[in-house]
Scaffold this motif. Sequence first.
Motif, PDB file in Angstrom:
ATOM      1  N   PHE A  15      35.499  45.782  36.408  1.00 57.25           N
ATOM      2  CA  PHE A  15      35.842  47.182  36.197  1.00 57.25           C
ATOM      3  C   PHE A  15      34.576  47.951  35.861  1.00 57.25           C
ATOM      4  O   PHE A  15      33.735  47.496  35.091  1.00 57.25           O
ATOM      5  CB  PHE A  15      36.849  47.290  35.051  1.00 57.25           C
ATOM      6  N   LEU A 140      39.685  54.922  39.646  1.00 53.83           N
ATOM      7  CA  LEU A 140      39.318  53.522  39.468  1.00 53.83           C
ATOM      8  C   LEU A 140      38.120  53.141  40.335  1.00 53.83           C
ATOM      9  O   LEU A 140      38.048  53.492  41.510  1.00 53.83           O
ATOM     10  CB  LEU A 140      40.502  52.632  39.832  1.00 53.83           C
ATOM     11  N   VAL A 142      35.877  49.547  41.186  1.00 52.05           N
ATOM     12  CA  VAL A 142      35.832  48.090  41.040  1.00 52.05           C
ATOM     13  C   VAL A 142      34.649  47.551  41.836  1.00 52.05           C
ATOM     14  O   VAL A 142      34.456  47.915  43.000  1.00 52.05           O
ATOM     15  CB  VAL A 142      37.137  47.445  41.542  1.00 52.05           C
ATOM     16  N   ILE A 164      37.556  41.502  35.647  1.00 55.83           N
ATOM     17  CA  ILE A 164      38.981  41.628  35.956  1.00 55.83           C
ATOM     18  C   ILE A 164      39.401  40.638  37.043  1.00 55.83           C
ATOM     19  O   ILE A 164      40.442  40.806  37.676  1.00 55.83           O
ATOM     20  CB  ILE A 164      39.325  43.064  36.390  1.00 55.83           C
ATOM     21  N   PHE A 170      44.720  44.506  38.736  1.00 59.42           N
ATOM     22  CA  PHE A 170      43.626  45.101  39.490  1.00 59.42           C
ATOM     23  C   PHE A 170      43.503  44.557  40.903  1.00 59.42           C
ATOM     24  O   PHE A 170      42.623  44.989  41.654  1.00 59.42           O
ATOM     25  CB  PHE A 170      42.296  44.894  38.751  1.00 59.42           C
ATOM     26  N   TYR A 180      46.968  52.526  39.398  1.00 60.33           N
ATOM     27  CA  TYR A 180      46.178  52.586  38.172  1.00 60.33           C
ATOM     28  C   TYR A 180      46.558  53.787  37.300  1.00 60.33           C
ATOM     29  O   TYR A 180      46.544  53.680  36.062  1.00 60.33           O
ATOM     30  CB  TYR A 180      44.695  52.654  38.544  1.00 60.33           C
TER      31      TYR A 180
END
Length: 210
Positions: A15, A140, A142, A164, A170, A180
């Motif tokens: 994350f 979000l 990632v 994560i 996720f 999210y």
Amino acid sequence: MRDDLSDFEYERRFFCHAFPADLDDGDAPILIVQSYYVHQDNFALRVRLQAHNVRLAMDDQTQAIATLQRHRDAFTDASVTVKGPAIGGTRYEAERDIDPDVAVELVLRGGSPIVKNRYSAWLGEDGWDIDVFGGSNAPLIVAEAERRGPVTDLVIPDFCVTEITDDVRFSNDGLAERPYALWKEQFEYELLTTGPHFLEGFGTNRREKH
């Protein structure tokens, strides 16, 4: 397209609070729209479309279907993928190419879609993908490192806040089922109260400024 001997993915995912601006070289990232037709117990069936010349704004709230319709002619790559449960950074993933026009029609007709821009960069010893999500998964971000074998002794860039990899919320299929935006505040509270963590079963984790 993967062959039958490489139908596993090995990755670790993190994350991020913000996209590292110095990784944006000005070129348009890959635009990805993908829809999940099965996403239960960490099993998934996915159709994915990719366009190589379309950028979403960082704060774009556009939903996946609207994005697909707006940029339909830009999608030149498509695939269908069967995924098994993720266990310790390893997941069965059989991916096969399909006709983009067929993929567009499949996504328009069903499934649970998501949309994101993907940026790629080589950092230290690994290639990284940084996904910036749109729609109900914004804002979000990632980052993931993927290898042909287990991702051990990883150099983790400083923009990765917490790991994560084994958090099914996720996973992309998890985000398609429960976006999210529905649990962002809950996760931020968890992070504030418990602090970041990084898996310890993959050799030595090294933190490093990129």
